[in-house]
Design a protein around this motif. Sequence first.
Motif, PDB file in Angstrom:
ATOM      1  N   ILE A 326      17.447   1.621  -5.785  1.00 31.71           N
ATOM      2  CA  ILE A 326      18.037   0.283  -5.728  1.00 31.71           C
ATOM      3  C   ILE A 326      19.338   0.178  -6.521  1.00 31.71           C
ATOM      4  N   PHE A 327      19.578   1.112  -7.460  1.00 36.99           N
ATOM      5  CA  PHE A 327      20.817   1.051  -8.240  1.00 36.99           C
ATOM      6  C   PHE A 327      21.937   1.876  -7.600  1.00 36.99           C
ATOM      7  N   GLU A 328      21.671   2.458  -6.419  1.00 35.07           N
ATOM      8  CA  GLU A 328      22.723   3.179  -5.710  1.00 35.07           C
ATOM      9  C   GLU A 328      23.665   2.194  -5.027  1.00 35.07           C
ATOM     10  N   ARG A 329      24.909   2.605  -4.859  1.00 34.02           N
ATOM     11  CA  ARG A 329      25.884   1.757  -4.179  1.00 34.02           C
ATOM     12  C   ARG A 329      25.484   1.539  -2.714  1.00 34.02           C
ATOM     13  N   PHE A 330      25.536   0.314  -2.283  1.00 33.72           N
ATOM     14  CA  PHE A 330      25.304  -0.112  -0.896  1.00 33.72           C
ATOM     15  C   PHE A 330      23.855   0.045  -0.443  1.00 33.72           C
ATOM     16  N   TYR A 331      22.953   0.421  -1.350  1.00 31.72           N
ATOM     17  CA  TYR A 331      21.558   0.542  -0.922  1.00 31.72           C
ATOM     18  C   TYR A 331      20.915  -0.838  -0.927  1.00 31.72           C
ATOM     19  N   ARG A 332      20.217  -1.156   0.149  1.00 29.49           N
ATOM     20  CA  ARG A 332      19.546  -2.441   0.274  1.00 29.49           C
ATOM     21  C   ARG A 332      18.081  -2.203   0.602  1.00 29.49           C
ATOM     22  N   VAL A 333      17.210  -2.921  -0.087  1.00 28.12           N
ATOM     23  CA  VAL A 333      15.780  -2.822   0.208  1.00 28.12           C
ATOM     24  C   VAL A 333      15.492  -3.371   1.593  1.00 28.12           C
TER      25      VAL A 333
END
Length: 441
Positions: A326-333
């Motif tokens: 979740i703390f990666e760039r552009f990652y969305r749950v």
Amino acid sequence: MDVNAAVAAAAAIAGVLTGVIAMLAFRWSEREQKRPTRTSLHTDPVLPPGVDTVLSVLRSSAVVLDEADAVVKASSAAYALGLVRGGRLSVEPMLKMARDTRRDGEIRQVELDLPRRGTGRGEALAVSARVAPLGSRLVLLLVEDLTEARRIEAVRRDFVANVSHELKTPVGALSLLSEAVMDASDDPEAVERFAGRMQIEATRLTSLVQELIDLSRVQNDDPLEDAEPVGIDELVAEAVDRCRHQAGTKQITMAAAGTADLRVWGNRGQLAAALGNLVENAVNYSPARTRVGIAARRIGAPGGDLIEIAVTDQGIGISDKDKERIFERFYRVDPARSRATGGTGLGLAIVKHVAASHGGEVTVWSAENQGSTFTLRLPEAAPARDRAQQHPDPDEVDVEDADDIDAVTHSSPHPSPQAPPRASSPDPTAYQTLSAPEAHP
């Protein structure tokens, strides 16, 4: 008289012979010392003048081989990479390069993937090896570790690809909507509907560009250059005000407690952006008519006291497989939900970089359909610690603040994300309440 003369002559001759023999022995000893031994010829060659000094200052791993492929000299980095073992070069492709270079004198270079030393996993160590002749008998091997450079390049490549995709989506939508407006110029209702959609996409594009700028600034700037003591209550008030409209639309109540007289040391703008992102996410991912709690407290740590700020929601929660990313760039749950709420996937990446650059960290506890708690830990500002040490008596705590924290402590729906506290620490459920005095939207 003749006998004495004969004895004297014999003694003189003996002395001369002894001197000649001693001189010859001395000359022979000198020649033997100067003559190179077989060991020095084959296992201990002398490096050309200055080479030893140059190799000691090179950043690359250096190995010098003699005509028998024995290691004459190797840097500590070469041993650390596992290039040299038992006095021999252990990487066969590099050894073959050295032999070819010794034969024809040509400089050779190659990039290789080597297994990591001491790991059971299949991770590869990317290196660049360059071989050159060193004099008539020696060969120099320089090896540079490219692993980190390749990792950074992969991150940059992924970032560019993600940015291109994220920018392309709203830009493409604006292009299509503008064509739709032109085609529906004689239909006022359709024009109004399409114009509304264009405003939404334009707002999303603006948010994306602004967060890209914020992320770039956080990564490149040193927040401690313009650091100052920042009050937690001020940060919380700003974050609540930032999300007041969204919370009011969904009838979400925001509650804050324990933030008085706590300060952290850092860049006010970056800290406000980080906490604002956490609160905004909590509001966006919470159902209507729920609560979002914000609580803070001081905790002891070996290197100095820390300030913990926890943001708790009763939202959809995060699965275990998503927590690590979740703390990666552009990652969305939930990409569909993120687009509906205007999320860019950069908010938590900004929080992570702000926390790290201020000497802190951000952690998460979450369970699906139960909610989430994001905890931001930052070093406390020194003046606040000094004031706390001057008034250590817990009875001197303001009664209203004590009631607020007590309410936060005893109405928690799920456990704290922090490590198990020491015996003197407050209740680990202290940050999970949503029933503290309310800051109504």
